[in-house]
Design a protein around this motif. Sequence first.
Motif, mmCIF file in Angstrom:
data_model
loop_
_atom_site.group_PDB
_atom_site.id
_atom_site.type_symbol
_atom_site.label_atom_id
_atom_site.label_comp_id
_atom_site.label_asym_id
_atom_site.label_seq_id
_atom_site.Cartn_x
_atom_site.Cartn_y
_atom_site.Cartn_z
ATOM 1 N N PRO A 1 9.100 2.519 -4.207
ATOM 2 C CA PRO A 1 9.045 1.098 -4.556
ATOM 3 C C PRO A 1 8.276 0.279 -3.519
ATOM 4 O O PRO A 1 8.609 0.293 -2.342
ATOM 5 N N GLY A 2 7.220 -0.343 -3.976
ATOM 6 C CA GLY A 2 6.440 -1.219 -3.105
ATOM 7 C C GLY A 2 5.463 -0.525 -2.191
ATOM 8 O O GLY A 2 4.827 -1.175 -1.366
ATOM 9 N N GLY A 3 5.305 0.800 -2.319
ATOM 10 C CA GLY A 3 4.385 1.478 -1.414
ATOM 11 C C GLY A 3 4.301 2.961 -1.673
ATOM 12 O O GLY A 3 4.352 3.411 -2.816
ATOM 13 N N MET A 4 4.191 3.734 -0.601
ATOM 14 C CA MET A 4 4.077 5.184 -0.744
ATOM 15 C C MET A 4 4.637 5.875 0.491
ATOM 16 O O MET A 4 4.726 5.292 1.570
ATOM 17 N N GLN A 5 5.004 7.125 0.296
ATOM 18 C CA GLN A 5 5.493 7.975 1.379
ATOM 19 C C GLN A 5 4.536 9.144 1.526
ATOM 20 O O GLN A 5 4.197 9.805 0.537
ATOM 21 N N LEU A 6 4.080 9.386 2.736
ATOM 22 C CA LEU A 6 3.191 10.504 3.002
ATOM 23 C C LEU A 6 3.958 11.611 3.709
ATOM 24 O O LEU A 6 4.804 11.343 4.556
ATOM 25 N N THR A 7 3.644 12.864 3.361
ATOM 26 C CA THR A 7 4.238 14.029 4.023
ATOM 27 C C THR A 7 3.116 14.903 4.552
ATOM 28 O O THR A 7 2.241 15.322 3.793
ATOM 29 N N TRP A 8 3.114 15.148 5.863
ATOM 30 C CA TRP A 8 2.064 15.941 6.490
ATOM 31 C C TRP A 8 2.173 17.391 6.049
ATOM 32 O O TRP A 8 3.250 17.985 6.055
ATOM 33 N N ILE A 9 1.046 17.989 5.656
ATOM 34 C CA ILE A 9 1.019 19.396 5.273
ATOM 35 C C ILE A 9 0.329 20.231 6.341
ATOM 36 O O ILE A 9 0.862 21.219 6.836
ATOM 37 N N TYR B 1 0.868 9.274 10.432
ATOM 38 C CA TYR B 1 0.817 9.142 8.981
ATOM 39 C C TYR B 1 2.186 9.219 8.311
ATOM 40 O O TYR B 1 2.407 8.594 7.280
ATOM 41 N N THR B 2 3.093 9.986 8.862
ATOM 42 C CA THR B 2 4.274 10.347 8.076
ATOM 43 C C THR B 2 5.610 9.907 8.660
ATOM 44 O O THR B 2 6.653 10.197 8.086
ATOM 45 N N ALA B 3 5.619 9.217 9.786
ATOM 46 C CA ALA B 3 6.890 8.822 10.390
ATOM 47 C C ALA B 3 7.364 7.452 9.919
ATOM 48 O O ALA B 3 8.231 6.848 10.542
ATOM 49 N N ALA B 4 6.790 6.949 8.837
ATOM 50 C CA ALA B 4 7.204 5.643 8.307
ATOM 51 C C ALA B 4 6.849 5.573 6.836
ATOM 52 O O ALA B 4 6.032 6.347 6.336
ATOM 53 N N THR B 5 7.476 4.655 6.127
ATOM 54 C CA THR B 5 7.116 4.366 4.739
ATOM 55 C C THR B 5 6.031 3.302 4.734
ATOM 56 O O THR B 5 6.145 2.271 5.397
ATOM 57 N N TRP B 6 4.971 3.554 3.986
ATOM 58 C CA TRP B 6 3.864 2.618 3.896
ATOM 59 C C TRP B 6 4.155 1.579 2.817
ATOM 60 O O TRP B 6 4.342 1.925 1.656
ATOM 61 N N VAL B 7 4.162 0.330 3.207
ATOM 62 C CA VAL B 7 4.456 -0.783 2.288
ATOM 63 C C VAL B 7 3.136 -1.446 1.911
ATOM 64 O O VAL B 7 2.338 -1.812 2.795
ATOM 65 N N ARG B 8 2.908 -1.609 0.619
ATOM 66 C CA ARG B 8 1.662 -2.223 0.166
ATOM 67 C C ARG B 8 1.641 -3.694 0.589
ATOM 68 O O ARG B 8 2.570 -4.451 0.312
ATOM 69 N N THR C 1 -9.923 18.256 9.014
ATOM 70 C CA THR C 1 -9.314 18.024 7.705
ATOM 71 C C THR C 1 -7.828 17.761 7.871
ATOM 72 O O THR C 1 -7.144 18.464 8.613
ATOM 73 N N VAL C 2 -7.327 16.755 7.181
ATOM 74 C CA VAL C 2 -5.900 16.492 7.142
ATOM 75 C C VAL C 2 -5.445 16.595 5.696
ATOM 76 O O VAL C 2 -6.145 16.164 4.778
ATOM 77 N N VAL C 3 -4.300 17.228 5.473
ATOM 78 C CA VAL C 3 -3.751 17.387 4.130
ATOM 79 C C VAL C 3 -2.382 16.724 4.088
ATOM 80 O O VAL C 3 -1.515 17.022 4.915
ATOM 81 N N LEU C 4 -2.189 15.836 3.133
ATOM 82 C CA LEU C 4 -0.959 15.059 3.021
ATOM 83 C C LEU C 4 -0.488 15.051 1.578
ATOM 84 O O LEU C 4 -1.288 14.883 0.657
#
Length: 399
Positions: free
Chosen positions: A361-369, A390-397, A352-355
């Motif tokens: 703007p233009g995407g999403m930011q994930l933070t590892w829990i 998962y979390t070392a970059a900003t995800w751009v759509r 299980t991964v929890v984020l």
Amino acid sequence: MSTFEQTLATALHDESREISMSVDMSDGYEIVEQRMDSVDRRRRVWTWVGVAAAVAAVVVAAVLVRPAASPAGLVEPASGPEFRTTQFQPGFTANLPAWVAEVMSRPTDETADTVTWNRCEGEPVCIGLDAYTIRHLERDSTQPATYDGYLTHLEGLRQDGAFAVTDSRALTVDGRPATVLTMVTVGGTADGMGCFSVLRCQDFYERNVARYAVIDTGGAPLVIGMRTFSANPQGQQWIDQLEGMLATMRLSSPDYPTTRDLVGTYAATVTPAAARRVLGAANLEGFTQRILEEASPGTSGIRLELYVDTLNLRLYVVDSEGRSQSLDEHSYELVDGRITGTLGLGQGRIETVVLDVAAVPGGMQLTWIENAGPDATSGIPQEAYERALYTAATWVRSG
């Protein structure tokens, strides 16, 4: 109308008479009418519910969550400095009770799931004020907690002897339904308070007198309360200040993304510097180069693609020739801005991964829990691997 329905209807009419003493009579009847409507909607369900379930429901209603109107005029709002959350979700503001304001203004600790103030002048003159977001009732469960489900959970603990309830009452906090319980804890019950995520849970403190408010936020229940040693000579005076704080409490309504908002294709590039920064914050920096080499051999960074539909998220690495190779895949749930992704590994093993997810703007930011599951066969801790990917970059759509 069944005996159970008649009992509940009578209790609700009694409550309206109490409410009418402190608020406008029409408001009291409106509350009762709303709850009677709820009784009618549930009538068909109660018809086939067994006698044992009906008795259990009566116990919950009568013992744990007995309605008792709390006239606003009898509660003096707390006059301490205003506290405003900076990390905790859902965010709130409230005036601090006097026993807190006398010694501190900022909390002892604040995370996305907990806020704590502790004051101790030597046992037993110690007291704590806590706020918790209860996302699951049990460890390893991905089933979201609800307000009604949490109250039923507490009643089960009371019946098992984890604590004794000396008073319970219904009130509203910032217009939201709430139940306030005063209890004496008898013994520790593992994870009895509930869980903030799949692995992080909280027990009740032993040998304590406590008062907790369970607040219906429409999502994960919010629990805020005070606990102190039963031998604390100032304990009752301090605990009685909870309602004054609740009277000033205002909850924010975060604009959490929905599953529909997330569906799409995203691209990100994880650079060595970004991966090192994310892993260094968790004392995992030493795995940076190995993760980069394993995920994307021969490159100085990792080009990633993330495909999200309504049920699954799939992570791919893109090689220098533009070909995609699968790295990770989870079915997932999205609750209150938090992704819980689950992968069955066979023989009863589950990863299980929890984020946390935030729109940018233009995407999403994930933070590892957190991660729950076996380490990768490469010897790289799964925590380090997923933090970096998962979390070392900003995800751009991108689609």
